[in-house]
Design a protein around this motif. Structure first.
Motif, mmCIF file in Angstrom:
data_model
loop_
_atom_site.group_PDB
_atom_site.id
_atom_site.type_symbol
_atom_site.label_atom_id
_atom_site.label_comp_id
_atom_site.label_asym_id
_atom_site.label_seq_id
_atom_site.Cartn_x
_atom_site.Cartn_y
_atom_site.Cartn_z
ATOM 1 N N LYS A 99 22.792 43.674 33.328
ATOM 2 C CA LYS A 99 23.502 43.492 34.586
ATOM 3 C C LYS A 99 22.506 43.307 35.732
ATOM 4 C CE LYS A 99 25.811 47.446 34.301
ATOM 5 N NZ LYS A 99 26.084 48.109 33.051
ATOM 6 N N VAL A 100 22.954 42.592 36.753
ATOM 7 C CA VAL A 100 22.204 42.464 37.996
ATOM 8 C C VAL A 100 22.854 43.397 39.007
ATOM 9 C CG1 VAL A 100 21.495 40.924 39.861
ATOM 10 C CG2 VAL A 100 21.653 40.053 37.509
ATOM 11 N N ILE A 101 22.102 44.351 39.542
ATOM 12 C CA ILE A 101 22.645 45.324 40.488
ATOM 13 C C ILE A 101 21.689 45.460 41.661
ATOM 14 C CG2 ILE A 101 23.467 47.686 40.821
ATOM 15 C CD1 ILE A 101 23.801 47.919 37.806
ATOM 16 N N GLU A 103 37.217 47.978 49.719
ATOM 17 C CA GLU A 103 36.376 48.929 48.990
ATOM 18 C C GLU A 103 35.833 48.318 47.702
ATOM 19 O OE1 GLU A 103 38.338 52.604 48.284
ATOM 20 O OE2 GLU A 103 38.313 53.202 50.389
ATOM 21 N N LEU A 104 36.610 47.449 47.085
ATOM 22 C CA LEU A 104 36.181 46.802 45.850
ATOM 23 C C LEU A 104 36.768 45.402 45.770
ATOM 24 C CD1 LEU A 104 34.999 46.746 42.900
ATOM 25 C CD2 LEU A 104 37.222 47.641 42.168
ATOM 26 N N ALA A 105 35.928 44.430 45.502
ATOM 27 C CA ALA A 105 36.380 43.072 45.177
ATOM 28 C C ALA A 105 35.706 42.690 43.869
ATOM 29 C CB ALA A 105 36.014 42.088 46.283
ATOM 30 N N GLU A 106 36.494 42.604 42.810
ATOM 31 C CA GLU A 106 35.952 42.321 41.473
ATOM 32 C C GLU A 106 36.621 41.073 40.915
ATOM 33 O OE1 GLU A 106 35.240 45.351 38.035
ATOM 34 O OE2 GLU A 106 37.246 44.507 37.728
ATOM 35 N N VAL A 107 35.820 40.209 40.325
ATOM 36 C CA VAL A 107 36.347 39.021 39.649
ATOM 37 C C VAL A 107 35.846 39.058 38.210
ATOM 38 C CG1 VAL A 107 36.715 36.540 39.776
ATOM 39 C CG2 VAL A 107 36.039 37.794 41.842
ATOM 40 N N ASN A 108 36.771 39.298 37.300
ATOM 41 C CA ASN A 108 36.405 39.427 35.885
ATOM 42 C C ASN A 108 37.483 38.817 34.992
ATOM 43 O OD1 ASN A 108 35.050 40.193 33.562
ATOM 44 N ND2 ASN A 108 35.950 42.236 33.531
ATOM 45 N N GLN A 128 51.896 41.569 36.376
ATOM 46 C CA GLN A 128 51.283 41.978 37.641
ATOM 47 C C GLN A 128 51.356 43.500 37.772
ATOM 48 O OE1 GLN A 128 49.615 39.453 39.803
ATOM 49 N NE2 GLN A 128 49.754 38.980 37.624
ATOM 50 N N LEU A 129 50.204 44.123 37.530
ATOM 51 C CA LEU A 129 50.096 45.575 37.477
ATOM 52 C C LEU A 129 48.894 46.025 38.300
ATOM 53 C CD1 LEU A 129 50.342 45.654 33.594
ATOM 54 C CD2 LEU A 129 52.167 46.461 35.089
ATOM 55 N N THR A 130 48.929 47.269 38.761
ATOM 56 C CA THR A 130 47.771 47.810 39.466
ATOM 57 C C THR A 130 46.789 48.476 38.507
ATOM 58 O OG1 THR A 130 48.895 49.920 39.905
ATOM 59 C CG2 THR A 130 49.085 48.184 41.584
ATOM 60 N N VAL A 131 47.223 48.762 37.282
ATOM 61 C CA VAL A 131 46.346 49.414 36.305
ATOM 62 C C VAL A 131 45.548 48.364 35.555
ATOM 63 C CG1 VAL A 131 47.850 51.413 36.045
ATOM 64 C CG2 VAL A 131 48.168 49.450 34.541
ATOM 65 N N GLY A 132 44.421 48.783 34.972
ATOM 66 C CA GLY A 132 43.602 47.879 34.193
ATOM 67 C C GLY A 132 44.004 47.885 32.728
ATOM 68 N N GLY A 133 43.313 47.084 31.955
ATOM 69 C CA GLY A 133 43.557 47.059 30.513
ATOM 70 C C GLY A 133 44.727 46.216 30.078
ATOM 71 N N ASP A 179 34.495 44.886 29.496
ATOM 72 C CA ASP A 179 34.303 46.066 30.323
ATOM 73 C C ASP A 179 32.862 46.083 30.817
ATOM 74 O OD1 ASP A 179 36.901 46.923 29.903
ATOM 75 O OD2 ASP A 179 36.361 48.058 28.103
ATOM 76 N N ILE A 180 32.690 46.073 32.126
ATOM 77 C CA ILE A 180 31.341 45.973 32.675
ATOM 78 C C ILE A 180 30.497 47.187 32.294
ATOM 79 C CG2 ILE A 180 31.883 47.062 34.900
ATOM 80 C CD1 ILE A 180 29.539 44.042 34.256
ATOM 81 N N GLU A 181 31.151 48.324 32.039
ATOM 82 C CA GLU A 181 30.412 49.531 31.651
ATOM 83 C C GLU A 181 29.662 49.334 30.325
ATOM 84 O OE1 GLU A 181 33.587 49.475 32.435
ATOM 85 O OE2 GLU A 181 33.768 50.623 34.310
#
Length: 367
Positions: free
Chosen positions: A131-133, A180-185, A47-52, A124-126
């Motif tokens: 993509k649908v935006i 500000e951000l809700a992401e499900v990945n 459980q971390l706040t950083v990604g990766g 990675d979404i980048e």
């Protein structure tokens, strides 16, 4: 405020968004006891706040209790981008057919919320080209928009309706909690066509927290940040090796951005405000000295209310008392700045006429 995965999933559950069965553990004994609630295999997730986390090996699948014990020992000591876990989530393994991606975020450049969805989840979404935006009205996501996104993702029948419901619930969460951000990945599509959130990334608007006391339980204040508050200045611990100090939150935040743009990593954000004295600045340096990963200090100071010679004296006192051993890179301008510069000549502090010069040198120093 960035929520941990399990915290975000608690909000998901509150809004009827499907999540896997899971349990949070803080010790190996607790993890082994909690694992009896599940059928193996299970997955352990730092459980971390950083990604990766996945790429860093901070998510481990376990086939039995012996695997779980070993994995817990590894994860509890494993840093990811300088951050240790604040608990280990034990989660059931979901038998999925495929994965998709969904996020709703505050698009500051367009002054609205936007939705991104992709038929490729878990990446990675980048790096995804298909993509649908689209932008979302201020009142929230329209059902017609959710249906359009589902169609463009190629979803059909049960999955189509499940996605529409999922997206609408995420939108309601974002609107009501001022996210500000809700992401499900990723979102997993199960064999029966239903959807379930395998991860969560939630960022709450700090400026809206006074309207959401129910979210205060998710705030995490380190001991160093607590000490800073008692001393009268604001400090946020980050995960880099450059401490950034200034007077004014806007000035410090812009300096953090500039350091990041140059390839540096901020280790902390410290704003000592407009009423600083030699003593409070000295106390600020004392707090920074306790952050082990700091290898250099960047001072970006515009002296208006603050007399810059007081800052210079605090830096000299900190070096004299061996409180600070790392180099200081400073851009000091404003009230008494010439006097401050004269005071620091010959010290370990390096002075620059522009913040850009100071940043270039400090990033080079820690590279």
């Amino acid at each position: 405020m960035k929520l941990l995965e399990y915290q975000g999933k608690e909000l998901f559950a509150e809004y009827g968004i499907p999540i896997p069965s899971a349990s949070l553990a803080y010790s190996k004994d607790e993890a082994l006891k909690d694992s009896t609630k599940f059928e193996f295999p299970v997955v352990l997730k730092s459980q971390l706040t950083v990604g990766g986390r996945g790429k860093a090996g901070a998510i481990i699948k376990c086939s039995n209790s012996s695997d779980l014990g070993l994995a817990f020992d590894v994860l509890s000591k494993k840093e990811v981008k300088g951050e240790l876990p604040r608990g280990i989530l034990i989660e059931e393994v979901v038998d999925k057919k495929s994965e998709i991606y969904l996020s709703i975020f505050l698009n500051r450049s367009r002054r609205c919320y936007s939705l991104i969805a992709s038929a490729e989840g878990g990446v990675d979404i980048e790096s995804v080209t298909n993509k649908v935006i689209f932008d979302i009205p201020l009142g929230g996501l329209l059902r017609e928009q959710a249906q359009e996104a589902a169609a463009k993702l190629g979803l059909q029948d049960v999955s189509f309706e499940a996605f529409v419901d999922f997206a609408m619930r995420i939108s309601t969460l974002v609107k009501e909690k001022e996210i500000e951000l809700a992401e499900v990945n990723p979102i997993a599509i199960l064999k029966d066509g239903s959807l379930i959130a395998l991860d969560s990334k939630i960022i709450v608007d700090d400026n809206a927290m006074f309207r959401h006391p129910e979210l205060r339980k998710y705030e995490h204040v380190s001991e160093i940040e607590r000490q800073a508050g008692k001393s009268g200045f604001s400090l946020v611990e980050l995960y880099g090796d450059i401490a950034i100090i200034g007077n004014g939150a806007g000035l410090v935040m812009s300096t953090v951005d500039m350091v990041t743009d140059r390839g540096g990593r901020a280790g902390c954000f410290l704003d000592f405000g407009g009423g600083a004295t030699t003593q409070t600045i000295y106390e600020a340096l004392k707090v920074i000295s306790k952050i082990q990963q700091i290898r250099a200090i960047l001072v970006n100071l515009f002296g208006g209310i603050v007399r810059t010679n007081l800052v210079a004296q605090a830096i000299l006192d900190a070096y004299k008392n061996n409180l600070v051993n790392v180099p200081v890179y400073a851009r000091i301008t404003g009230a008494e700045s010439e006097k401050a510069k004269a005071m620091l000549v010959g010290s370990k502090a390096k002075l620059y006429d522009t913040v850009e010069e100071a940043i270039e040198q400090v990033v080079r120093q820690v590279a």
